[in-house]
Write an enzyme that holds these catalytic residues in place. Structure first.
Site, PDB file in Angstrom:
ATOM      1  N   ASP A   2      -6.521   1.136   0.666  1.00  0.00           N
ATOM      2  CA  ASP A   2      -6.571   1.323   2.116  1.00  0.00           C
ATOM      3  C   ASP A   2      -7.925   0.820   2.619  1.00  0.00           C
ATOM      4  O   ASP A   2      -8.724   0.282   1.848  1.00  0.00           O
ATOM      5  CB  ASP A   2      -6.320   2.798   2.491  1.00  0.00           C
ATOM      6  CG  ASP A   2      -7.522   3.671   2.163  1.00  0.00           C
ATOM      7  OD1 ASP A   2      -8.413   3.216   1.411  1.00  0.00           O
ATOM      8  OD2 ASP A   2      -7.584   4.800   2.667  1.00  0.00           O
ATOM      9  N   LYS A  23       0.830  -1.206   0.000  1.00  0.00           N
ATOM     10  CA  LYS A  23       0.000   0.000   0.000  1.00  0.00           C
ATOM     11  C   LYS A  23       0.869   1.262   0.000  1.00  0.00           C
ATOM     12  O   LYS A  23       0.665   2.177  -0.791  1.00  0.00           O
ATOM     13  CB  LYS A  23      -0.941   0.002   1.218  1.00  0.00           C
ATOM     14  CG  LYS A  23      -1.915   1.153   1.209  1.00  0.00           C
ATOM     15  CD  LYS A  23      -2.782   1.176   2.440  1.00  0.00           C
ATOM     16  CE  LYS A  23      -1.960   1.635   3.610  1.00  0.00           C
ATOM     17  NZ  LYS A  23      -2.647   2.388   4.627  1.00  0.00           N
TER      18      LYS A  23
END
Ligand code: SF4
Length: 210
Positions: free
Chosen positions: A137, A119
């Protein structure tokens, strides 16, 4: 582009035409630090500690020589501060030793750094290096499932792949921020604003408010 993806893009353009990253940063060094610090904490709380951190440690070199207790003192109001302090100092040393002091611009190299997972790497690749990637996310994960873009049981990686198939490449960077804003300010985890939602008709969330 499918009718559904077009509808989502249009709705997000109308709701959040100016969505952008909310972590304050002036360069790639500050961006990667801010993203590492933002794990499991809010951007607002990260933005409160980074001005002091960046003033005292303005680059990879100064941070690589930082005293961990001093860094902890600066960032201790955010979650997981001890691990994050350790990671950002180690990351600075890795960048210095392995990448000539420059934040790398490939996923493999970024993911070799302390505190950097997929991420974080995607946020840096998209925002600092204009790569066509979407960082999944918690908000993007949730709304991708609610909007039926990804399967209910999909993990973050599967959600990411579903998003790539669903949306045109040229929209990724803007969409990434718009989807986060949609999850953060409209389709909230609890109490989503369903009664005022332009995507109500295509939403497949079983608990959407009628
Ligand atoms: S209808 Fe509700 S749950 Fe569905 S996308 Fe809109 S705000 Fe989210």
């Amino acid at each position: 582009m499918s009718i559904k993806s077009k509808k989502i893009i249009e709705a997000l353009d109308s709701l959040f035409p100016n969505a952008k990253i909310e972590l304050t940063h002036k360069n790639t060094y500050e961006l990667i630090i801010a993203v590492i610090l933002s794990a499991q904490t809010t951007d607002v709380s990260v933005n409160k500690v980074t001005p002091k951190l960046f003033k005292k440690y303005p680059n990879i070199d100064t941070l690589s020589k930082a005293n961990i207790e001093d860094v902890i003192k600066i960032i201790k109001s955010i979650g997981l501060y001890r691990t994050k302090a350790k990671n950002i100092i180690l990351m600075a040393n890795q960048v210095k030793d392995n990448f000539n002091g420059e934040i790398p611009n490939t996923r493999t190299d970024l993911e070799s750094l302390a505190g950097v997972g997929r991420k974080t790497a995607n946020v840096v690749l998209a925002n600092a290096f204009d790569k066509d990637v979407i960082a999944v996310d918690t908000h993007i994960h949730r709304i991708s499932i609610r909007l039926g873009i990804a399967k209910k049981t999909a993990n973050a990686r599967e959600v990411e792949e579903s998003l790539y198939k669903f949306f045109p490449k040229e929209n990724y960077l803007k969409l990434h921020h718009q989807l986060i804003f949609f999850g953060r300010y409209h389709c909230l985890a609890r109490n989503p604003k369903c009664l005022n939602c332009p995507l109500y008709d295509i939403c497949v969330y079983e608990n959407k408010m009628a």
